[in-house]
Design an enzyme around this catalytic site. Structure first.
Site, PDB file in Angstrom:
ATOM      1  N   ASP A 195      79.470  20.553  38.583  1.00  0.00           N
ATOM      2  CA  ASP A 195      80.179  19.277  38.364  1.00  0.00           C
ATOM      3  C   ASP A 195      81.482  19.174  39.144  1.00  0.00           C
ATOM      4  O   ASP A 195      82.445  18.530  38.702  1.00  0.00           O
ATOM      5  CB  ASP A 195      80.461  19.076  36.855  1.00  0.00           C
ATOM      6  CG  ASP A 195      79.181  19.063  36.041  1.00  0.00           C
ATOM      7  OD1 ASP A 195      78.153  18.616  36.577  1.00  0.00           O
ATOM      8  OD2 ASP A 195      79.216  19.508  34.885  1.00  0.00           O
ATOM      9  N   LYS A 200      80.046  17.312  43.793  1.00  0.00           N
ATOM     10  CA  LYS A 200      79.167  17.488  44.961  1.00  0.00           C
ATOM     11  C   LYS A 200      78.466  16.185  45.330  1.00  0.00           C
ATOM     12  O   LYS A 200      78.310  15.866  46.505  1.00  0.00           O
ATOM     13  CB  LYS A 200      78.091  18.557  44.659  1.00  0.00           C
ATOM     14  CG  LYS A 200      78.644  19.927  44.365  1.00  0.00           C
ATOM     15  CD  LYS A 200      77.556  20.888  43.932  1.00  0.00           C
ATOM     16  CE  LYS A 200      76.907  20.556  42.624  1.00  0.00           C
ATOM     17  NZ  LYS A 200      77.786  20.673  41.450  1.00  0.00           N
ATOM     18  N   HIS A 236      74.310  14.485  39.661  1.00  0.00           N
ATOM     19  CA  HIS A 236      75.213  14.248  40.792  1.00  0.00           C
ATOM     20  C   HIS A 236      75.579  12.764  40.825  1.00  0.00           C
ATOM     21  O   HIS A 236      74.732  11.905  41.055  1.00  0.00           O
ATOM     22  CB  HIS A 236      74.551  14.702  42.100  1.00  0.00           C
ATOM     23  CG  HIS A 236      74.315  16.186  42.140  1.00  0.00           C
ATOM     24  ND1 HIS A 236      73.669  16.823  43.160  1.00  0.00           N
ATOM     25  CD2 HIS A 236      74.674  17.163  41.270  1.00  0.00           C
ATOM     26  CE1 HIS A 236      73.629  18.128  42.922  1.00  0.00           C
ATOM     27  NE2 HIS A 236      74.217  18.350  41.771  1.00  0.00           N
ATOM     28  N   GLN A 282      74.334  22.789  40.719  1.00  0.00           N
ATOM     29  CA  GLN A 282      75.128  23.697  39.892  1.00  0.00           C
ATOM     30  C   GLN A 282      76.310  24.231  40.725  1.00  0.00           C
ATOM     31  O   GLN A 282      76.800  23.518  41.573  1.00  0.00           O
ATOM     32  CB  GLN A 282      74.271  24.833  39.315  1.00  0.00           C
ATOM     33  CG  GLN A 282      73.275  24.370  38.248  1.00  0.00           C
ATOM     34  CD  GLN A 282      72.015  23.743  38.808  1.00  0.00           C
ATOM     35  OE1 GLN A 282      71.356  24.318  39.648  1.00  0.00           O
ATOM     36  NE2 GLN A 282      71.666  22.569  38.342  1.00  0.00           N
TER      37      GLN A 282
HETATM   38  P1  GDP Z   1      78.458  17.063  40.671  1.00  0.00           P
HETATM   39  O1  GDP Z   1      77.460  17.539  39.673  1.00  0.00           O
HETATM   40  O2  GDP Z   1      79.130  18.186  41.376  1.00  0.00           O
HETATM   41  O3  GDP Z   1      77.904  16.039  41.603  1.00  0.00           O
HETATM   42  O4  GDP Z   1      79.599  16.323  39.823  1.00  0.00           O
HETATM   43  P2  GDP Z   1      79.369  15.266  38.641  1.00  0.00           P
HETATM   44  O5  GDP Z   1      78.877  14.003  39.214  1.00  0.00           O
HETATM   45  O6  GDP Z   1      78.565  15.877  37.548  1.00  0.00           O
HETATM   46  O7  GDP Z   1      80.840  15.141  38.059  1.00  0.00           O
HETATM   47  C1  GDP Z   1      81.911  14.773  38.876  1.00  0.00           C
HETATM   48  C2  GDP Z   1      82.589  13.537  38.240  1.00  0.00           C
HETATM   49  O8  GDP Z   1      83.831  13.332  38.860  1.00  0.00           O
HETATM   50  C3  GDP Z   1      81.807  12.271  38.451  1.00  0.00           C
HETATM   51  O9  GDP Z   1      82.013  11.429  37.342  1.00  0.00           O
HETATM   52  C4  GDP Z   1      82.436  11.659  39.704  1.00  0.00           C
HETATM   53  O10 GDP Z   1      82.306  10.244  39.752  1.00  0.00           O
HETATM   54  C5  GDP Z   1      83.866  12.054  39.526  1.00  0.00           C
HETATM   55  N1  GDP Z   1      84.637  12.295  40.748  1.00  0.00           N
HETATM   56  C6  GDP Z   1      84.233  12.851  41.925  1.00  0.00           C
HETATM   57  N2  GDP Z   1      85.270  13.012  42.782  1.00  0.00           N
HETATM   58  C7  GDP Z   1      86.357  12.551  42.110  1.00  0.00           C
HETATM   59  C8  GDP Z   1      87.753  12.477  42.450  1.00  0.00           C
HETATM   60  O11 GDP Z   1      88.207  12.887  43.523  1.00  0.00           O
HETATM   61  N3  GDP Z   1      88.591  11.945  41.501  1.00  0.00           N
HETATM   62  C9  GDP Z   1      88.150  11.511  40.300  1.00  0.00           C
HETATM   63  N4  GDP Z   1      89.041  11.036  39.431  1.00  0.00           N
HETATM   64  N5  GDP Z   1      86.829  11.566  39.945  1.00  0.00           N
HETATM   65  C10 GDP Z   1      85.970  12.100  40.839  1.00  0.00           C
HETATM   66  P1  IMO Z   2      75.406  20.018  38.660  1.00  0.00           P
HETATM   67  O1  IMO Z   2      74.452  20.137  39.813  1.00  0.00           O
HETATM   68  C1  IMO Z   2      77.238  21.982  35.240  1.00  0.00           C
HETATM   69  C2  IMO Z   2      74.769  24.798  33.010  1.00  0.00           C
HETATM   70  C3  IMO Z   2      74.373  24.416  31.588  1.00  0.00           C
HETATM   71  C4  IMO Z   2      74.301  25.793  30.955  1.00  0.00           C
HETATM   72  C5  IMO Z   2      73.702  26.642  32.079  1.00  0.00           C
HETATM   73  C6  IMO Z   2      72.195  26.828  31.994  1.00  0.00           C
HETATM   74  O2  IMO Z   2      75.505  18.656  38.086  1.00  0.00           O
HETATM   75  O3  IMO Z   2      76.719  20.637  38.979  1.00  0.00           O
HETATM   76  P2  IMO Z   2      70.144  25.220  32.531  1.00  0.00           P
HETATM   77  O4  IMO Z   2      69.753  23.906  31.936  1.00  0.00           O
HETATM   78  O5  IMO Z   2      70.362  25.183  34.000  1.00  0.00           O
HETATM   79  O6  IMO Z   2      69.228  26.332  32.120  1.00  0.00           O
HETATM   80  O7  IMO Z   2      71.565  25.555  31.828  1.00  0.00           O
HETATM   81  O8  IMO Z   2      74.025  25.987  33.281  1.00  0.00           O
HETATM   82  N1  IMO Z   2      74.406  23.808  34.044  1.00  0.00           N
HETATM   83  C7  IMO Z   2      75.298  23.022  34.646  1.00  0.00           C
HETATM   84  N2  IMO Z   2      76.618  22.870  34.438  1.00  0.00           N
HETATM   85  N3  IMO Z   2      76.621  21.298  36.219  1.00  0.00           N
HETATM   86  C8  IMO Z   2      75.299  21.451  36.452  1.00  0.00           C
HETATM   87  O9  IMO Z   2      74.677  20.878  37.503  1.00  0.00           O
HETATM   88  C9  IMO Z   2      74.574  22.322  35.623  1.00  0.00           C
HETATM   89  N4  IMO Z   2      73.273  22.684  35.561  1.00  0.00           N
HETATM   90  C10 IMO Z   2      73.196  23.598  34.609  1.00  0.00           C
HETATM   91  O10 IMO Z   2      75.357  23.616  30.990  1.00  0.00           O
HETATM   92  O11 IMO Z   2      75.588  26.271  30.692  1.00  0.00           O
HETATM   93 MG    MG Z   3      77.007  17.317  37.660  1.00  0.00          MG
END
Ligand code: GDP
Ligand code: IMO
Ligand code: MG
Length: 433
Positions: free
Chosen positions: A14, A17, A42, A220
């Site tokens: 999270d 990416k 994502h 991840q």
């Molecule tokens: P990922 O799994 O790595 O793609 O990340 P996620 O989408 O799960 O979580 C990242 C969150 O942060 C999302 O809600 C994005 O919209 C938000 N986000 C990404 N870059 C930024 C940033 O530079 N600033 C802020 N405030 N939010 C961001």
């Molecule tokens: P993105 O790509 C954050 C965490 C789960 C749990 C552990 C194992 O959005 O960054 P799983 O379901 O994979 O067997 O869970 O990994 N986990 C993540 N945490 N971002 C993710 O993906 C995750 N995918 C799995 O919360 O701790």
């Molecule tokens: Mg994510």
């Protein structure tokens, strides 16, 4: 030097990416997901619309990009169907630009059931998407690959054998009876597959032979890597650079000319169980969660929040051989008077500077912080270096000096256009340096 770009999470997932891959896909022909499955979430905010991609490569949102689901992924056909339906509803066509590996394994309904049952005992806090059990079956040589779906006899006997095995686990280990019908699962699997049969092919061959530019999208994050992360509080795939070769079916040599970028948040979050040395449990943690909107994109769970852990980040930089870091969510720190960064761990009086393998050591380690002054000015939406306050630049410099690699880009908000280039990427023309 510039034809292949690898983007990986540098922390516990999270990191943002999705936003970065979406942004950089503009410059690439192909986006490849190669490990994990629909446990990923994502997020992209583009043209005022929010998309959360779980299984599909993020680049698919761009009409010129070919999306590839490579062999190291575990594919849930229900999620594939839902996500593609979502694209169709938004008027995004994917015809001719989505490829799915015939060697990828399926996530079956009974994997999701097992994930729920195992979770009752493990406390890992998985996403319940069936990912762990699907990889268990793969490595236990009981898995079903997309290539198996054209051989109906073989498919039926695989499902029959799997169902009997799962029923045994349910009854004998968990004392539960579950209504699993091999015939119905077989029919439903074939029905879903029939819609997407045309997408399935040998994608390793495609990647090996194409002269297109390639962006590899990790899911991840490094610290969730099954070998190198905080085991057993990890996901079930290699979510560090280690997963690239086995996830794509290409030799490590194929990636020797790639540019490796780690995406890191300006602080740290993790969702689910497991050690987290810089976690802030009180008001400060809540403040980060509220300001950062830290709730899971896949499960909606509140994310645990804490200060930036540079011990873990440096470990990720070295492990992945990152050429640079993209720093996200710096804007979330805009209002803090002081910002702490963890530069070592204190384990029973001993100073640790390298990320340890032992859970016991990690769980008893206390962070050693350095405190930096906050900049107390908005960086939100900044597009140029000169818009950044000195305190924010100092924070970035501190990270660069500690990790030994440059921060090449800063993300200053969730939207596509909210970013500042700090260094030049080989493939990409930079106008705002
Ligand atoms: P990922 O799994 O790595 O793609 O990340 P996620 O989408 O799960 O979580 C990242 C969150 O942060 C999302 O809600 C994005 O919209 C938000 N986000 C990404 N870059 C930024 C940033 O530079 N600033 C802020 N405030 N939010 C961001
Ligand atoms: P993105 O790509 C954050 C965490 C789960 C749990 C552990 C194992 O959005 O960054 P799983 O379901 O994979 O067997 O869970 O990994 N986990 C993540 N945490 N971002 C993710 O993906 C995750 N995918 C799995 O919360 O701790
Ligand atoms: Mg994510």
């Amino acid at each position: 030097m510039d034809r292949k770009l690898v983007i990986l999470g540098a922390q516990w997932g999270d990191e943002g990416k999705g936003k970065i891959v979406d942004l950089l896909s503009e410059n690439y022909d192909v986006t490849v997901r190669y490990q994990g499955g629909s446990n990923a979430g994502h997020t992209v905010i583009a043209n005022g619309e929010k998309f959360i991609l779980h299984l599909l490569p993020t680049g698919i949102l761009h009409n010129h990009v070919v999306g590839v689901i490579a062999q190291g992924m575990v594919v849930d056909l229900d999620v594939l169907d839902r996500e593609l339906e979502g694209l169709r509803e938004k008027g995004i066509g994917y015809e001719g630009r989505l490829l799915v590996s015939d060697r990828a394994h399926l996530v079956m309904p009974y994997h999701k059931l097992l994930d729920r049952l195992f979770e009752k005992k493990s406390g890992i806090g998985t996403t319940l998407r069936g990912i762990g059990p699907a990889y268990m079956f793969k490595f236990g040589r009981k898995g079903i690959r997309l290539a198996d779906l054209d051989d109906e006899r073989r498919l039926y006997s695989l499902i029959e054998e799997n169902v009997a095995f799962v029923k045994d686990i349910c009854e004998k280990v968990f004392c539960e009876n579950h209504d699993l019908d091999a015939g119905r699962i077989f029919e439903e699997t074939l029905e879903k597959y029939s819609k997407y049969r045309g997408l399935v092919r040998d994608v390793s061959q495609y990647l090996l032979r194409t002269d297109k530019t390639l962006l590899f999208e990790g899911a991840q994050g490094t610290m969730l890597d099954v070998d190198m992360g905080t085991y057993p509080y990890v996901t079930s795939s290699n979510s560090s650079a280690l997963g690239l070769s086995n996830g794509t079916g290409l030799s490590p040599k194929f990636f020797s000319d790639a540019y490796f970028v780690g995406v890191a948040k300006a602080y740290t979050t993790r969702v689910g169980g497991g050690p987290f040395p810089t976690e802030l449990e009180g008001e400060e943690g809540k403040r980060l969660r509220d300001l950062g909107g830290e709730y899971g994109s896949t499960t909606g769970r509140p994310r645990r929040c804490g200060w930036l852990d540079l011990v873990a980040l440096k470990y990720a930089v070295e492990l992945n051989h990152f050429d640079g870091i993209i720093l996200t969510k710096l804007d979330v720190l805009d209002t803090f008077d002081e910002i702490k960064v963890c530069v070592a761990y204190d384990y029973e009086g001993e100073r640790l500077e390298h990320f340890p393998a032992s859970l016991k050591v990690l769980e008893s380690s206390r962070p050693v912080y350095e405190t930096l002054r906050g900049w107390k000015r908005s960086t939100k939406g900044a597009k140029e270096l000169k818009e950044l306050p000195q305190g924010a630049k100092d924070y970035i410099r501190f990270i660069e000096e500690f990790t030994g690699v440059p921060v090449i880009m800063l993300s200053t908000g969730p939207r596509r256009e909210e970013f500042v280039w700090l260094r030049e990427l080989p493939q990409i023309k930079v106008s705002s340096l």
